[in-house]
Design an enzyme around this catalytic site. Structure first.
Site, PDB file in Angstrom:
ATOM      1  N   LYS A 107       0.801  -1.230   0.000  1.00  0.00           N
ATOM      2  CA  LYS A 107       0.000   0.000   0.000  1.00  0.00           C
ATOM      3  C   LYS A 107       0.829   1.272   0.000  1.00  0.00           C
ATOM      4  O   LYS A 107       0.339   2.357  -0.337  1.00  0.00           O
ATOM      5  CB  LYS A 107      -0.972  -0.004   1.184  1.00  0.00           C
ATOM      6  N   SER A 116       1.099  -9.737  -0.864  1.00  0.00           N
ATOM      7  CA  SER A 116       0.828  -8.310  -0.719  1.00  0.00           C
ATOM      8  C   SER A 116       1.312  -7.688   0.577  1.00  0.00           C
ATOM      9  O   SER A 116       1.515  -6.474   0.627  1.00  0.00           O
ATOM     10  CB  SER A 116      -0.672  -8.062  -0.890  1.00  0.00           C
TER      11      SER A 116
END
Lengths: 316, 316
Positions: free
Chosen positions: B53, B302
């Site tokens: 992110k 991720s």
């Protein structure tokens, strides 16, 4: 009379640059990861075999003359060197025979076989003789774990990458066992950036090279003493060749305790999301517990082959 | 009458390339690591905040006009987005206010504060309203976790890196929550390499987007149902914007069980020496338990922000 040690040829920046070109397709250019505002780690545990030794092994095998390649390579090791040579042989299309002592964990034997190597399990005292037999029988090439210029030059590519990726690096912390890693790193870094401080790190319980450095000449500890540390990759001792590099290029040594090593394994996992084995965590232990020169520091986290149950007990 | 969805502008390859240039100094170009002979992982857990992110947050902040920067940014999140915005703000020299719900683990609040952000702890239902107040009071810019083209373009840089580093990639497996990650990756990859299959992966217990994909239109699951999975980063649902990208660019969806997710966390640590959180491990779970198209596959891992005690229990 010839004074061998003074005429010993040390690995050069050109050797290391040639190694970098030879191994580039077969190793990971590991990124520098932020540990905290003062330290980056170079996570060699991210190599396919989980340790830096792949660099030296691939370089050494790549330099075997084409006429000798089909006769293959031989190595003896209970640790990461076995997998490194097996991996390099598979990668370069050569047969490999690996001699391992009978106390080697089955997991490591299986991993070595998975790379396509033939594995010979022998008594602990027979490793070298069995390897020598295989070399003689097959005309194969013996790949030593650290006592060879091509191996040292391969490990030195870590120093090239650090200088390229962090131009303002001030200090590089490197684990020391047989000394191949720090020999290569220091030879490359001091040629490029003589102002960067290269510091060797050992467990207190296997601090023979730190003792040698303080004494100014090789001090030998017996193997039983060196085996007390939990950092099972740091129980070897330097050769004349690696000691010559260390004496010439290394600035200082630090030793760390067993508790400091285990805490460093824990902190590396928490802060960088990288699995480190105790041997790979010693430079971070040095950073966390000792004073360093000012400026950005890099710790070479040399490997990550830790039993999952041990990692779980350290994290839990 | 205007049909909004058909005129919605999707993120382009040029947007993603611009994002790559903007974020390069502030993110890690993560290496592809060998999981086994058929799969490489892209370990975004190695980013400084432990998750992808950071890419979207840095890109979004870098595009705030200079006249608006001193008024800062606002985000609401209980997860990796909070730290991503705090990190990006510190990196680019802007003030950040992060609104977190009262059930957020203290560890995450501390990590967000450590990046210099102001943290507001509020009731779960007050997150959006408190963030809106802060935006109004300060003239700050709200940074959404996924529903914004600049955020999507930032995440898409992962797709660029995969195509550059593995030219023969055949399949890319991507975790799906709000859909920002897969929107960016798929937009970039399909522009560069339309033949590469981009597959979304969700937990069965939060498989709302897989259900939407099968139905051909957005299916909504209630938040309570989506919260059943241990993959706490995959409990959000797509926006109209991310759904438009998914419908246009994604080839298929796979869902995986909770046991398969935990086993994938374990296998990633053992085989690649990388710490993955459950949300980051779902694409590897898909690889290990489902049939994929032939050819080299990449799993985008991720993030790696897993409580150490949970990792210990999975490894032990």
């Amino acid at each position: 009379m010839t004074c061998i040690i003074n005429t010993m040829r040390l690995v050069t920046l050109e050797d290391v640059r040639a190694a970098a070109a030879a191994i580039a397709p077969h190793v990971v250019h590991t990124p520098l990861l932020t540990f905290d505002s003062g330290l980056l780690i170079k996570p060699e545990s991210l190599q396919p075999i989980g340790a830096f030794k792949q660099r030296g092994a691939v370089n050494a095998l790549s330099r075997i003359p084409s006429g000798d390649r089909e006769r293959g390579v031989v190595a003896y090791s209970s640790g990461n060197h076995a997998q490194a040579v097996a991996y390099a042989a598979k990668t370069l299309g050569m047969p490999a025979a690996i001699v391992v002592p009978e106390n080697t964990p089955q997991l490591k034997i299986d991993a070595t076989r998975a790379h396509g190597a033939e594995v010979f399990v022998v008594g602990i005292t027979e490793r070298e003789s069995r390897a020598a037999e295989l070399v003689a029988e097959r005309g194969a090439t013996l790949i030593p774990p650290f006592d060879h210029p091509d191996v040292i030059a391969g490990q030195g590519t870590i120093g090239l990458e650090i200088c390229a990726d962090l131009p303002d690096v001030a200090t590089i912390l490197v684990p020391v066992s047989g000394g191949g890693l720090i020999s290569g790193v220091a030879a490359a870094v001091k040629a490029l950036r003589p102002d960067v401080r290269v510091i060797g790190v050992e467990p207190e319980l296997a601090g023979d090279t730190a003792a040698s450095f303080a004494a100014g000449s090789l001090v030998r500890w017996n193997a039983h003493d060196r085996a007390r540390t939990c950092a099972d990759g740091l129980r070897a001792e330097p050769s004349e060749l690696t000691w010559a590099h260390i004496r010439e290029y290394v600035d200082d040594f630090i030793t760390v305790s067993e508790d400091e090593i285990r805490d460093a394994v824990n902190q590396i996992a928490r802060r960088t999301r990288v699995v480190a084995e105790p041997s790979g965590a010693v430079p971070v232990a040095a950073y966390l517990n000792r004073s360093l020169p000012p400026g950005p520091a890099v710790a070479v986290v040399s490997g990550g082959n830790i039993p999952p149950s041990l990692l779980a007990s350290i994290l839990g």
